[in-house]
Design an enzyme around this catalytic site. Structure first.
Site, mmCIF file in Angstrom:
data_model
loop_
_atom_site.group_PDB
_atom_site.id
_atom_site.type_symbol
_atom_site.label_atom_id
_atom_site.label_comp_id
_atom_site.label_asym_id
_atom_site.label_seq_id
_atom_site.Cartn_x
_atom_site.Cartn_y
_atom_site.Cartn_z
ATOM 1 N N TYR A 191 82.942 47.821 3.285
ATOM 2 C CA TYR A 191 82.689 47.294 4.304
ATOM 3 C C TYR A 191 82.381 45.629 3.364
ATOM 4 O O TYR A 191 82.576 44.961 3.654
ATOM 5 C CB TYR A 191 81.232 47.800 5.012
ATOM 6 C CG TYR A 191 80.568 46.977 6.462
ATOM 7 C CD1 TYR A 191 81.162 46.613 6.984
ATOM 8 C CD2 TYR A 191 79.482 46.549 5.780
ATOM 9 C CE1 TYR A 191 80.235 46.024 8.105
ATOM 10 C CE2 TYR A 191 79.435 45.641 6.659
ATOM 11 C CZ TYR A 191 79.419 45.547 7.705
ATOM 12 O OH TYR A 191 78.727 44.768 8.781
ATOM 13 N N GLN A 250 77.696 46.085 19.498
ATOM 14 C CA GLN A 250 76.258 45.534 19.311
ATOM 15 C C GLN A 250 75.617 43.925 19.968
ATOM 16 O O GLN A 250 74.737 44.302 20.688
ATOM 17 C CB GLN A 250 75.877 45.768 18.438
ATOM 18 C CG GLN A 250 74.043 46.257 19.274
ATOM 19 C CD GLN A 250 72.993 46.379 17.416
ATOM 20 O OE1 GLN A 250 73.997 46.065 16.218
ATOM 21 N NE2 GLN A 250 72.139 46.627 16.931
HETATM 22 N N1 LIG Z 1 74.429 45.228 13.994
HETATM 23 C C1 LIG Z 1 74.858 45.162 12.921
HETATM 24 O O1 LIG Z 1 73.315 45.411 12.165
HETATM 25 C C2 LIG Z 1 75.596 43.680 11.543
HETATM 26 C C3 LIG Z 1 74.165 44.022 11.264
HETATM 27 C C4 LIG Z 1 75.637 42.776 9.744
HETATM 28 C C5 LIG Z 1 76.299 42.341 10.563
HETATM 29 N N2 LIG Z 1 76.721 42.724 11.296
HETATM 30 C C6 LIG Z 1 78.491 42.091 11.666
HETATM 31 O O2 LIG Z 1 78.438 41.734 12.908
HETATM 32 C C7 LIG Z 1 79.647 42.076 13.698
HETATM 33 C C8 LIG Z 1 80.035 42.799 15.388
HETATM 34 O O3 LIG Z 1 79.114 44.221 14.967
HETATM 35 P P1 LIG Z 1 78.624 44.845 16.047
HETATM 36 O O4 LIG Z 1 77.023 45.515 15.807
HETATM 37 O O5 LIG Z 1 78.228 43.951 17.073
HETATM 38 O O6 LIG Z 1 79.443 46.244 16.118
HETATM 39 P P2 LIG Z 1 79.450 47.589 16.861
HETATM 40 O O7 LIG Z 1 80.613 48.359 16.112
HETATM 41 O O8 LIG Z 1 78.795 47.581 17.716
HETATM 42 O O9 LIG Z 1 81.297 46.428 17.800
HETATM 43 C C9 LIG Z 1 82.252 46.392 16.919
HETATM 44 C C10 LIG Z 1 83.712 45.972 18.127
HETATM 45 O O10 LIG Z 1 85.054 45.646 17.078
HETATM 46 C C11 LIG Z 1 85.319 46.371 18.177
HETATM 47 N N3 LIG Z 1 86.604 46.864 17.296
HETATM 48 C C12 LIG Z 1 86.786 47.742 16.582
HETATM 49 N N4 LIG Z 1 88.345 47.807 16.542
HETATM 50 C C13 LIG Z 1 88.649 46.873 16.297
HETATM 51 C C14 LIG Z 1 89.732 45.847 16.628
HETATM 52 N N5 LIG Z 1 90.992 46.945 15.593
HETATM 53 N N6 LIG Z 1 90.239 45.258 16.979
HETATM 54 C C15 LIG Z 1 89.468 44.404 18.477
HETATM 55 N N7 LIG Z 1 87.941 45.034 18.206
HETATM 56 C C16 LIG Z 1 88.033 46.530 17.857
HETATM 57 C C17 LIG Z 1 84.516 47.409 18.574
HETATM 58 O O11 LIG Z 1 85.269 48.571 19.490
HETATM 59 C C18 LIG Z 1 83.188 47.610 18.721
HETATM 60 O O12 LIG Z 1 83.038 47.072 20.167
HETATM 61 C C19 LIG Z 1 80.257 42.642 12.634
HETATM 62 O O13 LIG Z 1 81.424 41.567 11.788
HETATM 63 C C20 LIG Z 1 79.860 43.333 12.682
HETATM 64 O O14 LIG Z 1 80.103 43.466 10.922
HETATM 65 C C21 LIG Z 1 76.615 43.441 12.462
#
Ligand SMILES: NC(=O)c1ccc[n+]([C@@H]2O[C@H](COP(=O)([O-])OP(=O)(O)OC[C@H]3O[C@@H](n4cnc5c(N)ncnc54)[C@H](O)[C@@H]3O)[C@@H](O)[C@H]2O)c1
Length: 325
Positions: free
Chosen positions: A140, A12
């Site tokens: 998490y 995302q």
């Molecule tokens: N989206 C939110 O609401 C939100 C809120 C707080 C924090 N975050 C943090 O932001 C960061 C990105 O989140 P996001 O929303 O884009 O998450 P998402 O789940 O949309 O994307 C995460 C990506 O990580 C990849 N991934 C999973 N395992 C992997 C691995 N072993 N090696 C490499 N890539 C891998 C997945 O394929 C995916 O494309 C994360 O650290 C998440 O914890 C997101």
């Protein structure tokens, strides 16, 4: 001149961050990496990279002369509670690997989003401050506290500047909801726009802090560009824009779709949501690196609906063209 590697770039945040970084630094400065790629065709170099494999990260950093990393590869809250061991492996070990590889090849900055999941049940829920206690009840959250501590360690021991902020739920229309606890919000919009009723996995009166994705992307770019001396914390900055409950969001969406209805059937994600803050104090982010959210809840609802309607019409048109070429 920067060469920026993004891990987890298909998710995302990555999907929205790539165009923002390309606009600022040019497409030859951005390398997207993930374990899987979506069909969105970004005009940047793409590399398959698993963050649990330290040597592979080292090879990419060395061969591509990476100067900075946005580390987004992770397993999000709802999936992490279903697969806690895997979540620790990816979020904990993966983050350690990225920092270790970055230290070996003298990367300048690593930007990592933390989360409101670092907080647990021992805090007052309103206007939570960056230095309030972090005793999460979820795997998490544990991996996010670990990342915050590693950020302090690698910055003070190896001189890399590891930076980040605790995001609340992020609302966006570009990527479908995947595995977060706050994803119900995006899913509710998608159902309304498709004229489908929605079954919500949280109770109607569950307040959670949220923000719209352009403000999240702006925050990532701002902390990336911030002067080192202006930073008081590493990844402990709180950011958010507004708070709402599922029933409050439903009322706002219903103004656009009067026939839309929502049923509530709370599941295991209710416990996760109840362990998190209702609202955050983000004044330190405003003061230290100029965090300034532009989108109110009403602006967000309006913009989400306009864009999801546009996407629905484009998809309908594509379907018609495939059926009647
Ligand atoms: N989206 C939110 O609401 C939100 C809120 C707080 C924090 N975050 C943090 O932001 C960061 C990105 O989140 P996001 O929303 O884009 O998450 P998402 O789940 O949309 O994307 C995460 C990506 O990580 C990849 N991934 C999973 N395992 C992997 C691995 N072993 N090696 C490499 N890539 C891998 C997945 O394929 C995916 O494309 C994360 O650290 C998440 O914890 C997101």
């Amino acid at each position: 001149m920067v060469t920026i590697l993004i891990t987890g770039s298909s998710g995302q945040i990555g999907s929205d961050l790539i165009p923002a970084l390309v606009r600022k630094y040019g497409k030859s400065s951005v390398i997207a990496s993930d374990i899987t790629f979506s069909d969105r065709d970004y005009d940047v170099e793409k590399i398959r990279l698993d963050v649990t494999k330290k040597e592979d990260i080292e090879t990419v950093i060395k061969e591509k002369s990476v100067t900075d990393i946005f580390h987004l590869g992770a397993i999000l809250s709802a999936s992490a509670e279903k697969h806690p061991y895997e979540a620790f492996f990816v979020n904990g070990n993966g983050t350690l690997n990225v920092m270790e590889a970055a230290a070996k090849y003298s990367v300048n900055r690593i930007i990592i989003p933390s989360s409101i999941a670092v907080f647990g049940n021992d805090i007052a829920k309103e206007r939570v401050k960056p230095m309030d206690s972090t005793h999460p009840t979820t795997m998490y959250g544990i991996t996010k506290v670990l990342s915050e501590l590693l950020a302090q360690y690698y910055t003070s021991t190896y001189g890399i500047s590891v930076r980040g902020m605790r995001f609340p739920g992020i609302i966006s229309y570009e990527t479908p909801p995947m595995a977060g606890t706050t994803d119900y919000a995006v899913d509710m919009f998608i159902h309304a726009v498709n004229h489908e009723n929605y079954k919500c996995y949280l109770k109607p009166d569950t307040p959670l802090p949220m923000m719209y994705f352009p403000d999240a992307i702006d925050a990532l770019v701002k902390i990336f560009e911030a002067e080192e001396r202006s930073l008081r914390y590493r990844m402990e900055y709180n950011v958010s824009a507004f708070t709402f409950t599922p029933s409050e969001l439903y009322s706002l969406i219903k103004e656009y779709y009067p026939d839309f209805s929502v049923e509530y059937e709370p599941d295991y994600r209710q416990n996760i949501a109840e362990s998190w803050p209702h609202s955050l104090d983000y004044f330190d982010a405003v003061k230290d690196w100029g965090y300034s959210p532009r989108f109110s809840l009403n602006d967000t609802v309006k913009d989400m609906i306009v864009n999801l309607e546009r996407i629905r019409k484009e998809n309908d048109m594509k379907k018609t063209l495939t059926q009647n070429p």
